[in-house]
Design an enzyme around this catalytic site. Structure first.
Site, PDB file in Angstrom:
ATOM      1  N   ILE A  14       0.640  -1.177  -0.121  1.00 32.57           N
ATOM      2  CA  ILE A  14       0.005   0.183   0.083  1.00 32.57           C
ATOM      3  C   ILE A  14       0.812   1.300  -0.038  1.00 32.57           C
ATOM      4  O   ILE A  14       1.425   1.680   0.873  1.00 32.57           O
ATOM      5  CB  ILE A  14      -1.054  -0.099   1.030  1.00 32.57           C
ATOM      6  CG1 ILE A  14      -1.854  -1.514   1.204  1.00 32.57           C
ATOM      7  CG2 ILE A  14      -1.809   1.386   1.098  1.00 32.57           C
ATOM      8  CD1 ILE A  14      -2.950  -1.549   2.495  1.00 32.57           C
ATOM      9  N   HIS A  15       0.950   1.771  -1.115  1.00 31.80           N
ATOM     10  CA  HIS A  15       1.810   2.962  -1.282  1.00 31.80           C
ATOM     11  C   HIS A  15       0.991   4.298  -1.445  1.00 31.80           C
ATOM     12  O   HIS A  15      -0.293   4.279  -0.931  1.00 31.80           O
ATOM     13  CB  HIS A  15       2.400   3.060  -2.396  1.00 31.80           C
ATOM     14  CG  HIS A  15       1.784   2.674  -3.701  1.00 31.80           C
ATOM     15  ND1 HIS A  15       1.249   3.611  -4.411  1.00 31.80           N
ATOM     16  CD2 HIS A  15       1.661   1.404  -4.506  1.00 31.80           C
ATOM     17  CE1 HIS A  15       0.252   3.119  -5.431  1.00 31.80           C
ATOM     18  NE2 HIS A  15       0.741   1.784  -5.531  1.00 31.80           N
ATOM     19  N   ALA A  16       1.747   5.393  -1.541  1.00 33.35           N
ATOM     20  CA  ALA A  16       0.693   6.837  -1.251  1.00 33.35           C
ATOM     21  C   ALA A  16      -0.501   6.882  -2.114  1.00 33.35           C
ATOM     22  O   ALA A  16      -1.683   7.180  -1.802  1.00 33.35           O
ATOM     23  CB  ALA A  16       1.540   7.987  -1.694  1.00 33.35           C
ATOM     24  N   ALA A  19      -3.108   4.342  -0.744  1.00 38.00           N
ATOM     25  CA  ALA A  19      -3.652   4.869   0.590  1.00 38.00           C
ATOM     26  C   ALA A  19      -4.663   6.013   0.185  1.00 38.00           C
ATOM     27  O   ALA A  19      -5.568   6.133   1.040  1.00 38.00           O
ATOM     28  CB  ALA A  19      -2.514   5.330   1.395  1.00 38.00           C
TER      29      ALA A  19
END
Length: 85
Positions: A14-16, A19
């Site tokens: 889960i990256h930016a 997210a």
């Protein structure tokens, strides 16, 4: 209370971007929504809280939904997780 258990399938975890998209869906609902990894749980409606969990590829997470619109929130978040995580 609804609990969505999921194993992250994307190599980047889960990256930016994910997210942000996850929190964007969560804020549409009145229910309290938490994301849990291990013993730690954070507010899904806050991007930085999600990022602080450092969710990686093949990590198990739980999304815990509690409130008046939990059924609809669970459906929307399930669709998002299947498509993006």
């Amino acid at each position: 209370m609804k609990i969505l258990n999921y194993v992250v399938r994307t190599p980047t975890g889960i990256h930016a971007r994910n997210a942000f998209l996850l929190s964007k869906i969560a804020v549409r609902f009145q229910s309290e929504i938490q994301i849990q990894k291990g013993e730690r749980a954070e507010n899904v409606k806050n991007v930085m809280s999600i990022m602080s969990l450092h969710v990686r590829f093949k990590d198990s997470i739980s999304i815990i939904i509690s409130g008046s619109d939990e059924e609809e929130a669970c459906k929307a978040l399930t669709v998002f997780c299947e498509a993006n995580l």
